[in-house]
Design an enzyme around this catalytic site. Structure first.
Site, PDB file in Angstrom:
ATOM      1  N   ALA A 178      42.518  33.334  45.750  1.00  0.00           N
ATOM      2  CA  ALA A 178      41.143  33.425  46.275  1.00  0.00           C
ATOM      3  C   ALA A 178      40.936  34.765  46.987  1.00  0.00           C
ATOM      4  CB  ALA A 178      40.860  32.265  47.225  1.00  0.00           C
ATOM      5  N   ASN A 189      40.496  39.162  46.608  1.00  0.00           N
ATOM      6  CA  ASN A 189      39.338  39.993  46.242  1.00  0.00           C
ATOM      7  C   ASN A 189      38.811  39.685  44.840  1.00  0.00           C
ATOM      8  OD1 ASN A 189      39.240  41.351  48.673  1.00  0.00           O
ATOM      9  ND2 ASN A 189      40.599  42.994  47.997  1.00  0.00           N
ATOM     10  N   GLY A 225      39.659  37.084  42.698  1.00  0.00           N
ATOM     11  CA  GLY A 225      39.388  35.663  42.464  1.00  0.00           C
ATOM     12  C   GLY A 225      38.079  35.224  43.105  1.00  0.00           C
ATOM     13  N   ARG A 254      50.564  49.850  38.135  1.00  0.00           N
ATOM     14  CA  ARG A 254      50.473  48.386  38.003  1.00  0.00           C
ATOM     15  C   ARG A 254      51.851  47.804  37.678  1.00  0.00           C
ATOM     16  NH1 ARG A 254      46.128  50.614  35.315  1.00  0.00           N
ATOM     17  NH2 ARG A 254      44.024  49.889  35.821  1.00  0.00           N
ATOM     18  N   ASP A 314      38.157  47.649  31.393  1.00  0.00           N
ATOM     19  CA  ASP A 314      38.358  49.052  30.998  1.00  0.00           C
ATOM     20  C   ASP A 314      37.170  49.548  30.171  1.00  0.00           C
ATOM     21  OD1 ASP A 314      40.800  48.817  32.265  1.00  0.00           O
ATOM     22  OD2 ASP A 314      41.855  48.261  30.432  1.00  0.00           O
ATOM     23  N   ARG A 347      34.265  50.287  32.423  1.00  0.00           N
ATOM     24  CA  ARG A 347      34.451  51.598  33.086  1.00  0.00           C
ATOM     25  C   ARG A 347      34.173  52.738  32.106  1.00  0.00           C
ATOM     26  NH1 ARG A 347      39.767  49.633  36.278  1.00  0.00           N
ATOM     27  NH2 ARG A 347      38.699  48.819  38.118  1.00  0.00           N
ATOM     28  N   HIS A 356      46.793  47.708  29.369  1.00  0.00           N
ATOM     29  CA  HIS A 356      45.975  47.883  30.588  1.00  0.00           C
ATOM     30  C   HIS A 356      46.805  48.661  31.608  1.00  0.00           C
ATOM     31  CE1 HIS A 356      43.014  47.084  33.658  1.00  0.00           C
ATOM     32  NE2 HIS A 356      43.875  46.421  34.402  1.00  0.00           N
TER      33      HIS A 356
HETATM   34  N1  LIG Z   1      43.667  42.633  34.886  1.00  0.00           N
HETATM   35  C1  LIG Z   1      42.818  43.378  35.566  1.00  0.00           C
HETATM   36  O1  LIG Z   1      41.934  44.027  34.993  1.00  0.00           O
HETATM   37  C2  LIG Z   1      42.916  43.419  37.054  1.00  0.00           C
HETATM   38  C3  LIG Z   1      43.996  42.880  37.678  1.00  0.00           C
HETATM   39  N2  LIG Z   1      44.096  42.896  39.040  1.00  0.00           N
HETATM   40  C4  LIG Z   1      45.256  42.234  39.618  1.00  0.00           C
HETATM   41  O2  LIG Z   1      44.841  40.965  40.121  1.00  0.00           O
HETATM   42  C5  LIG Z   1      45.723  40.578  41.175  1.00  0.00           C
HETATM   43  C6  LIG Z   1      44.899  40.154  42.393  1.00  0.00           C
HETATM   44  O3  LIG Z   1      44.226  41.253  42.946  1.00  0.00           O
HETATM   45  P1  LIG Z   1      43.364  41.081  44.287  1.00  0.00           P
HETATM   46  O4  LIG Z   1      42.516  39.876  44.173  1.00  0.00           O
HETATM   47  O5  LIG Z   1      42.763  42.379  44.586  1.00  0.00           O
HETATM   48  O6  LIG Z   1      44.525  40.765  45.344  1.00  0.00           O
HETATM   49  P2  LIG Z   1      44.389  39.971  46.726  1.00  0.00           P
HETATM   50  O7  LIG Z   1      45.607  40.272  47.518  1.00  0.00           O
HETATM   51  O8  LIG Z   1      43.053  40.214  47.336  1.00  0.00           O
HETATM   52  O9  LIG Z   1      44.424  38.431  46.272  1.00  0.00           O
HETATM   53  C7  LIG Z   1      45.554  37.826  45.728  1.00  0.00           C
HETATM   54  C8  LIG Z   1      45.632  36.410  46.272  1.00  0.00           C
HETATM   55  O10 LIG Z   1      46.678  35.708  45.624  1.00  0.00           O
HETATM   56  C9  LIG Z   1      47.180  34.781  46.577  1.00  0.00           C
HETATM   57  N3  LIG Z   1      48.494  34.295  46.160  1.00  0.00           N
HETATM   58  C10 LIG Z   1      49.687  34.933  46.192  1.00  0.00           C
HETATM   59  N4  LIG Z   1      50.660  34.107  45.730  1.00  0.00           N
HETATM   60  C11 LIG Z   1      50.054  32.956  45.369  1.00  0.00           C
HETATM   61  C12 LIG Z   1      50.513  31.753  44.816  1.00  0.00           C
HETATM   62  N5  LIG Z   1      51.808  31.546  44.529  1.00  0.00           N
HETATM   63  N6  LIG Z   1      49.637  30.758  44.605  1.00  0.00           N
HETATM   64  C13 LIG Z   1      48.324  30.931  44.891  1.00  0.00           C
HETATM   65  N7  LIG Z   1      47.824  32.055  45.431  1.00  0.00           N
HETATM   66  C14 LIG Z   1      48.679  33.058  45.663  1.00  0.00           C
HETATM   67  C15 LIG Z   1      47.213  35.578  47.868  1.00  0.00           C
HETATM   68  O11 LIG Z   1      47.306  34.726  48.998  1.00  0.00           O
HETATM   69  C16 LIG Z   1      45.908  36.339  47.782  1.00  0.00           C
HETATM   70  O12 LIG Z   1      44.865  35.672  48.445  1.00  0.00           O
HETATM   71  C17 LIG Z   1      46.626  41.782  41.418  1.00  0.00           C
HETATM   72  O13 LIG Z   1      47.866  41.586  40.766  1.00  0.00           O
HETATM   73  C18 LIG Z   1      45.878  42.931  40.791  1.00  0.00           C
HETATM   74  O14 LIG Z   1      46.715  43.982  40.419  1.00  0.00           O
HETATM   75  C19 LIG Z   1      43.108  43.422  39.818  1.00  0.00           C
HETATM   76  C20 LIG Z   1      42.001  43.992  39.246  1.00  0.00           C
HETATM   77  C21 LIG Z   1      41.820  44.059  37.814  1.00  0.00           C
HETATM   78  O1  LIG Z   2      44.053  49.245  39.227  1.00  0.00           O
HETATM   79  C1  LIG Z   2      44.617  48.178  39.500  1.00  0.00           C
HETATM   80  O2  LIG Z   2      45.770  48.083  39.936  1.00  0.00           O
HETATM   81  C2  LIG Z   2      43.842  46.914  39.313  1.00  0.00           C
HETATM   82  C3  LIG Z   2      43.356  46.890  37.939  1.00  0.00           C
HETATM   83  O3  LIG Z   2      44.061  46.493  37.025  1.00  0.00           O
HETATM   84  C4  LIG Z   2      42.112  47.602  37.666  1.00  0.00           C
HETATM   85  O4  LIG Z   2      41.258  47.724  38.559  1.00  0.00           O
HETATM   86  O5  LIG Z   2      41.963  48.033  36.533  1.00  0.00           O
END
Ligand SMILES: NC(=O)C1=CN([C@@H]2O[C@H](COP(=O)(O)OP(=O)(O)OC[C@H]3O[C@@H](n4cnc5c(N)ncnc54)[C@H](O)[C@@H]3O)[C@@H](O)[C@H]2O)C=CC1
Ligand SMILES: O=C([O-])CC(=O)C(=O)O
Length: 310
Positions: free
Chosen positions: A8, A10, A12, A88, A148, A151, A175
């Protein structure tokens, strides 16, 4: 239709916010391990219902997976994001264990769910989810290409000085900062190739900015981005739940498509109620094929690091 979002944080919470105010699902459950965090995010979102006007029921859960039971789609965003200067790929050590245990937990309560993997390194986490759960390949979808591509279209619209919605384009491949492939040859401004309006140098600059789009935002924000990522996940979930059959580049298991096997990497997919309904062959030219093969090699090398968890 019910969606569970694990993590939950940023991304989520933003995804839950977009899904609810756009009425994409009737129910959203946010789950996090941090005590009270998902409940708080859900309550905050629900307090928008009368001002942004929606009827989606959003609730939170502290690690109680029984509340996620019967979900049609489960989004995995749990794990750590990168900090400025990191790739990443450096997140694999912590995130692999988290993603694997979360995938097991959600399937216990929602055995028929389609899983959307967001946690990074996303292609590797998608491969891990598929292998660890044994789910059919249409039900495990990595989200990266939608973001991507959005962007890419943003940077194209900036270079063209035209509205983003008049620009079409797609990013395939991994990615990652060096593995993404923005398809400039196929990008268009209202149906006309962008090459009619931009020089090669300008198109190369757009492609380079797209590839490091996530890193640039991480440098500016101190953690990785969430508005466009959350909205991109919601866009993908919408195509599944509402059977829209949009073509969205997603990280999916390849079995011969694009010349690759046993790898999850971004390719154009038709996304509908069955998840990945088709992988579309967009006929790459030789240069693009070579870039895709190089990208796949890098993504495959990361999969080797999963040996300790698989
Ligand atoms: N695929 C994509 O395009 C993107 C991927 N991401 C990735 O998404 C992930 C999350 O990013 P943010 O939301 O910014 O991070 P964040 O730190 O704001 O949120 C992650 C949440 O996961 C929770 N968490 C950790 N372990 C857990 C578990 N075992 N069970 C349930 N909840 C758990 C944390 O408590 C935290 O609230 C990162 O790995 C980031 O690199 C972020 C942006 C784009
Ligand atoms: O940049 C990161 O680490 C998170 C992500 O995957 C993105 O925003 O594309």
């Amino acid at each position: 239709m019910k969606v569970t979002i694990v993590g939950a944080g940023n991304v989520g919470a933003t995804c839950a916010d977009v899904i609810s105010y756009r009425g994409i699902a009737s129910e959203v459950v946010l789950l996090d391990i941090k005590e009270g965090f998902a409940e708080g995010k859900a309550m905050d979102i629900m307090q928008c219902a009368t001002t942004t006007v929606f009827n989606t029921k959003v609730s939170g859960s502290t690690n109680d997976y029984s509340k996620t039971a019967g979900s049609d789609v489960v989004v995995i965003t749990s794990g750590i994001p990168r900090k400025p200067g990191m790739t990443r790929e450096e997140l694999i050590g912590i995130n692999a264990g988290i993603v694997k245990s979360v995938a097991d937990n959600v399937l216990t309560h929602s055995p028929d769910a389609i899983i959307v993997v967001v946690s990074n390194p996303m292609d590797t986490m998608t491969y891990l989810t598929l292998k660890a759960t044994g789910l059919p390949k249409n039900r495990v979808i990595g989200m990266g290409g939608a973001l991507d591509s959005s962007r890419f279209k943003y940077f194209l619209s900036q270079a063209l000085q035209k509205p983003g919605n008049d620009v079409q384009g797609m990013v395939i491949g991994g990615h990652g900062d060096t593995t993404m492939i923005p398809l400039t040859r196929l990008a268009s401004y209202n149906g006309s190739p962008v090459a009619n309006f931009l020089s090669q140098e300008e198109m190369d600059k757009v492609a380079a900015s797209t590839m490091v789009g996530g890193a640039t935002l991480t440098g500016l924000l101190g953690t990785s981005a969430w508005y466009a990522p959350g909205a991109s996940v919601a866009y993908l979930v919408d195509s599944i739940l509402n059977d829209q059959k949009r073509m969205i580049p997603c990280s999916v298991m390849l079995e011969g498509e694009y010349g690759q096997n046993d790898i999850c990497i971004g390719v154009p997919c038709i996304i509908g109620k069955n998840g990945v309904e088709e992988i579309v062959d967009i006929k790459l030219n030789d240069t693009e094929k070579a870039l895709f093969a190089k990208s796949a090699e890098a993504v495959r090398n990361m999969n080797a690091d999963l040996k300790s968890v698989l």
